[in-house]
Design a protein around this motif. Structure first.
Motif, PDB file in Angstrom:
ATOM      1  N   GLU A  85       0.839  -1.192   0.000  1.00  0.00           N
ATOM      2  CA  GLU A  85       0.000   0.000   0.000  1.00  0.00           C
ATOM      3  C   GLU A  85       0.877   1.245   0.000  1.00  0.00           C
ATOM      4  OE1 GLU A  85      -2.317   0.175   3.530  1.00  0.00           O
ATOM      5  OE2 GLU A  85      -0.580   0.049   4.878  1.00  0.00           O
ATOM      6  N   GLU A  86       0.272   2.357  -0.388  1.00  0.00           N
ATOM      7  CA  GLU A  86       0.990   3.629  -0.332  1.00  0.00           C
ATOM      8  C   GLU A  86       1.147   4.038   1.123  1.00  0.00           C
ATOM      9  OE1 GLU A  86      -0.961   7.294  -1.635  1.00  0.00           O
ATOM     10  OE2 GLU A  86       0.662   7.493  -3.091  1.00  0.00           O
ATOM     11  N   SER A  87       2.319   4.549   1.470  1.00  0.00           N
ATOM     12  CA  SER A  87       2.587   4.933   2.857  1.00  0.00           C
ATOM     13  C   SER A  87       1.699   6.110   3.268  1.00  0.00           C
ATOM     14  CB  SER A  87       4.067   5.324   3.009  1.00  0.00           C
ATOM     15  OG  SER A  87       4.278   5.887   4.279  1.00  0.00           O
ATOM     16  N   PRO A  88       0.920   5.962   4.332  1.00  0.00           N
ATOM     17  CA  PRO A  88       0.033   7.053   4.785  1.00  0.00           C
ATOM     18  C   PRO A  88       0.803   8.320   5.129  1.00  0.00           C
ATOM     19  CG  PRO A  88      -0.529   4.992   5.874  1.00  0.00           C
ATOM     20  CD  PRO A  88       0.779   4.780   5.193  1.00  0.00           C
ATOM     21  N   ARG A  89       1.957   8.195   5.715  1.00  0.00           N
ATOM     22  CA  ARG A  89       2.708   9.363   6.166  1.00  0.00           C
ATOM     23  C   ARG A  89       3.319  10.139   5.000  1.00  0.00           C
ATOM     24  NH1 ARG A  89       6.943   9.353   8.762  1.00  0.00           N
ATOM     25  NH2 ARG A  89       7.761   7.258   8.454  1.00  0.00           N
ATOM     26  N   LYS A  90       3.391   9.530   3.839  1.00  0.00           N
ATOM     27  CA  LYS A  90       4.051  10.173   2.706  1.00  0.00           C
ATOM     28  C   LYS A  90       3.064  10.611   1.626  1.00  0.00           C
ATOM     29  CE  LYS A  90       8.148   9.177   4.426  1.00  0.00           C
ATOM     30  NZ  LYS A  90       9.097  10.216   4.870  1.00  0.00           N
ATOM     31  N   ARG A  91       1.780  10.449   1.859  1.00  0.00           N
ATOM     32  CA  ARG A  91       0.812  10.755   0.811  1.00  0.00           C
ATOM     33  C   ARG A  91       0.810  12.226   0.418  1.00  0.00           C
ATOM     34  NH1 ARG A  91      -3.654   6.824   3.412  1.00  0.00           N
ATOM     35  NH2 ARG A  91      -3.064   4.920   2.311  1.00  0.00           N
ATOM     36  N   GLY A  92       1.219  13.084   1.332  1.00  0.00           N
ATOM     37  CA  GLY A  92       1.222  14.509   1.040  1.00  0.00           C
ATOM     38  C   GLY A  92       2.367  14.937   0.146  1.00  0.00           C
ATOM     39  N   ASP A  93       3.362  14.069  -0.027  1.00  0.00           N
ATOM     40  CA  ASP A  93       4.523  14.391  -0.864  1.00  0.00           C
ATOM     41  C   ASP A  93       4.262  13.909  -2.285  1.00  0.00           C
ATOM     42  OD1 ASP A  93       6.932  14.915  -2.010  1.00  0.00           O
ATOM     43  OD2 ASP A  93       8.142  13.897  -0.488  1.00  0.00           O
ATOM     44  N   ALA A  94       3.768  14.819  -3.108  1.00  0.00           N
ATOM     45  CA  ALA A  94       3.395  14.441  -4.471  1.00  0.00           C
ATOM     46  C   ALA A  94       4.604  14.120  -5.332  1.00  0.00           C
ATOM     47  CB  ALA A  94       2.591  15.567  -5.117  1.00  0.00           C
ATOM     48  N   ARG A  95       5.801  14.530  -4.895  1.00  0.00           N
ATOM     49  CA  ARG A  95       6.990  14.323  -5.695  1.00  0.00           C
ATOM     50  C   ARG A  95       7.472  12.880  -5.645  1.00  0.00           C
ATOM     51  NH1 ARG A  95      10.656  18.527  -2.687  1.00  0.00           N
ATOM     52  NH2 ARG A  95       9.643  17.335  -1.006  1.00  0.00           N
ATOM     53  N   LYS A  96       7.145  12.185  -4.549  1.00  0.00           N
ATOM     54  CA  LYS A  96       7.615  10.813  -4.382  1.00  0.00           C
ATOM     55  C   LYS A  96       6.486   9.911  -3.933  1.00  0.00           C
ATOM     56  CE  LYS A  96      12.364  12.123  -3.179  1.00  0.00           C
ATOM     57  NZ  LYS A  96      13.440  12.009  -2.163  1.00  0.00           N
ATOM     58  N   ASN A  97       6.511   8.700  -4.425  1.00  0.00           N
ATOM     59  CA  ASN A  97       5.491   7.723  -4.080  1.00  0.00           C
ATOM     60  C   ASN A  97       6.113   6.664  -3.175  1.00  0.00           C
ATOM     61  OD1 ASN A  97       3.152   6.183  -4.030  1.00  0.00           O
ATOM     62  ND2 ASN A  97       3.684   5.098  -5.914  1.00  0.00           N
ATOM     63  N   TYR A  98       5.883   6.767  -1.861  1.00  0.00           N
ATOM     64  CA  TYR A  98       6.413   5.809  -0.905  1.00  0.00           C
ATOM     65  C   TYR A  98       5.427   4.657  -0.729  1.00  0.00           C
ATOM     66  CZ  TYR A  98      10.103   9.025   0.559  1.00  0.00           C
ATOM     67  OH  TYR A  98      11.209   9.836   0.599  1.00  0.00           O
ATOM     68  N   VAL A  99       5.957   3.454  -0.665  1.00  0.00           N
ATOM     69  CA  VAL A  99       5.107   2.269  -0.475  1.00  0.00           C
ATOM     70  C   VAL A  99       5.639   1.432   0.682  1.00  0.00           C
ATOM     71  CG1 VAL A  99       4.377   2.173  -2.890  1.00  0.00           C
ATOM     72  CG2 VAL A  99       6.439   0.958  -2.166  1.00  0.00           C
ATOM     73  N   MET A 100       4.772   0.561   1.195  1.00  0.00           N
ATOM     74  CA  MET A 100       5.151  -0.313   2.301  1.00  0.00           C
ATOM     75  C   MET A 100       4.276  -1.559   2.259  1.00  0.00           C
ATOM     76  SD  MET A 100       3.311   1.902   5.338  1.00  0.00           S
ATOM     77  CE  MET A 100       3.728   0.733   6.618  1.00  0.00           C
ATOM     78  N   LEU A 101       4.654  -2.577   3.005  1.00  0.00           N
ATOM     79  CA  LEU A 101       3.845  -3.796   3.070  1.00  0.00           C
ATOM     80  C   LEU A 101       2.622  -3.562   3.943  1.00  0.00           C
ATOM     81  CD1 LEU A 101       6.496  -6.650   3.520  1.00  0.00           C
ATOM     82  CD2 LEU A 101       5.303  -6.009   1.432  1.00  0.00           C
ATOM     83  N   THR A 102       1.515  -4.161   3.552  1.00  0.00           N
ATOM     84  CA  THR A 102       0.298  -4.122   4.372  1.00  0.00           C
ATOM     85  C   THR A 102       0.418  -5.163   5.475  1.00  0.00           C
ATOM     86  OG1 THR A 102      -0.780  -5.770   2.989  1.00  0.00           O
ATOM     87  CG2 THR A 102      -1.039  -3.447   2.344  1.00  0.00           C
ATOM     88  N   GLU A 103      -0.563  -5.230   6.325  1.00  0.00           N
ATOM     89  CA  GLU A 103      -0.573  -6.273   7.374  1.00  0.00           C
ATOM     90  C   GLU A 103      -0.574  -7.652   6.730  1.00  0.00           C
ATOM     91  OE1 GLU A 103      -3.543  -5.927  10.352  1.00  0.00           O
ATOM     92  OE2 GLU A 103      -3.064  -3.847  10.842  1.00  0.00           O
ATOM     93  N   LYS A 104      -1.299  -7.759   5.611  1.00  0.00           N
ATOM     94  CA  LYS A 104      -1.319  -9.029   4.893  1.00  0.00           C
ATOM     95  C   LYS A 104       0.076  -9.379   4.394  1.00  0.00           C
ATOM     96  CE  LYS A 104      -3.308 -11.271   0.789  1.00  0.00           C
ATOM     97  NZ  LYS A 104      -4.239 -11.113  -0.375  1.00  0.00           N
ATOM     98  N   GLY A 105       0.763  -8.401   3.835  1.00  0.00           N
ATOM     99  CA  GLY A 105       2.110  -8.638   3.340  1.00  0.00           C
ATOM    100  C   GLY A 105       3.069  -9.018   4.452  1.00  0.00           C
ATOM    101  N   LEU A 106       2.978  -8.327   5.562  1.00  0.00           N
ATOM    102  CA  LEU A 106       3.858  -8.624   6.692  1.00  0.00           C
ATOM    103  C   LEU A 106       3.586 -10.013   7.271  1.00  0.00           C
ATOM    104  CD1 LEU A 106       3.765  -5.162   8.491  1.00  0.00           C
ATOM    105  CD2 LEU A 106       5.735  -6.181   7.320  1.00  0.00           C
ATOM    106  N   SER A 107       2.333 -10.489   7.112  1.00  0.00           N
ATOM    107  CA  SER A 107       1.980 -11.813   7.659  1.00  0.00           C
ATOM    108  C   SER A 107       2.665 -12.941   6.898  1.00  0.00           C
ATOM    109  CB  SER A 107       0.460 -12.015   7.617  1.00  0.00           C
ATOM    110  OG  SER A 107       0.009 -12.196   6.269  1.00  0.00           O
TER     111      SER A 107
END
Length: 315
Positions: A85-107
């Motif tokens: 999923e897209e990182s919630p903390r980075k959504r405001g930075d339109a210049r960069k698209n940060y992603v991270m694993l969801t709870e499902k991914g981490l499982s």
């Protein structure tokens, strides 16, 4: 396999693709054994994010050695499956698209730890059954292609093959017009014809040959595609001059063949030094002279306006 036996090493890329497809197909079945909703091609991206970090597509691509478009496509696929999923903390930075694993991914981490152990053990045993270590061979192949790409290596082989078809011959009156045309062609491409050019090109016999010099030609299937001259300057010094190669012969190594032939001929003529004049915008020519062993010097004033570098080679 009959195709690869017939074609041989020409199909190395196709055969590696076939091996990759075979691995991907069998690796997919491995994930099914551990009930992990993962595709083999996703693994590098998953591994990059498995510690919970937030990363950009560019960071992931750099880390795993994939192209940005490739990683972007995989991230979209994994996002649709709810693994990234897209990182919630980075959504405001339109210049960069940060992603991270969801709870499902981490499982996936726990079952994959056992899978990693089993896969590693299985591969080690499979490698032990082979005569050549594929892992090391791949590393070696990647290294040599990074040092010099396959297309450059093929280009070198093409030059070598085509250069064998080039014949170096001495001056013959029938090549007089070719001597002038080849030189005028390259001179007017970069500069302008000067008085000294007309003197040597229109009166080659009197200006070069009768004074103890020589003129050589590179023939491709009998057609003059390159030329150069040795002009006697003093008892033991000759000038390498009037070197020109037709654009039609580009990439065939004609310049190198002529340069080497000129150096050898100068030695036979008893020369102890070769001298030349050129212009620094002619980078391929300067590179050739340097490979032949020429060094930059400060010589006498040149009769050519276009000359801004003088070089010598001690024989």
């Amino acid at each position: 396999m009959e195709f690869y036996d017939k074609v041989g090493k020409l199909a190395i890329g196709s055969r590696m693709r076939r091996l990759t497809e075979l691995h991907m197909d069998q690796a997919g079945k491995v994930y099914e054994q551990y009930n992990v909703e993962m595709q083999p091609k996703w693994f590098p991206v998953f591994y990059s994010l498995c510690n919970g970090e937030e990363k950009t597509i560019t960071q992931i691509a750099h880390e795993i050695g994939h192209s940005h478009p490739s990683v972007s496509t995989i991230v979209k696929e994994m996002t649709r499956k709810g693994i990234i999923e897209e990182s919630p903390r980075k959504r405001g930075d339109a210049r960069k698209n940060y992603v991270m694993l969801t709870e499902k991914g981490l499982s996936f981490d726990a079952p994959l730890q056992f899978q990693f152990m089993d896969v590693n053990s299985a591969i080690e045993k499979a490698l032990a059954e082979t005569q050549h270590n594929l892992w090391k061979a791949i590393a070696e192949w990647e290294f040599i292609l990074e040092q010099r790409s396959l297309d450059k290596r093929v280009q070198d082989e093409r030059k070598l093959r085509e250069s064998k078809e080039i014949e170096i011959v001495d001056y013959d009156p029938k090549y007089q017009q070719a001597f002038r045309n080849l030189n005028e062609e390259w001179i007017t491409t970069y500069f302008k014809m000067e008085e000294a050019d007309y003197k040597s090109l229109d009166h080659a016999k009197e200006y070069i040959l009768d004074k103890g010099g020589c003129i050589m030609f590179a023939l491709d299937k009998g057609e003059p595609v390159g030329t150069c001259a040795l002009i006697k300057m003093a008892d033991y010094t000759y000038e390498l001059a009037k070197m020109a190669v037709s654009p039609k012969a580009k990439g065939k190594g004609v310049g190198t063949l002529l340069g080497n032939a000129a150096v050898e001929r100068a030695k036979l003529l008893g020369a102890k030094k070769l001298y030349l004049e050129s212009n620094m915008i002619l980078k391929p020519a300067i590179s050739l002279y340097q490979k032949l062993g020429f060094k930059k010097v400060l010589g006498n004033p040149s009769p050519y306006e276009r000359c801004n570098i003088q070089m010598e080679l001690a024989l």
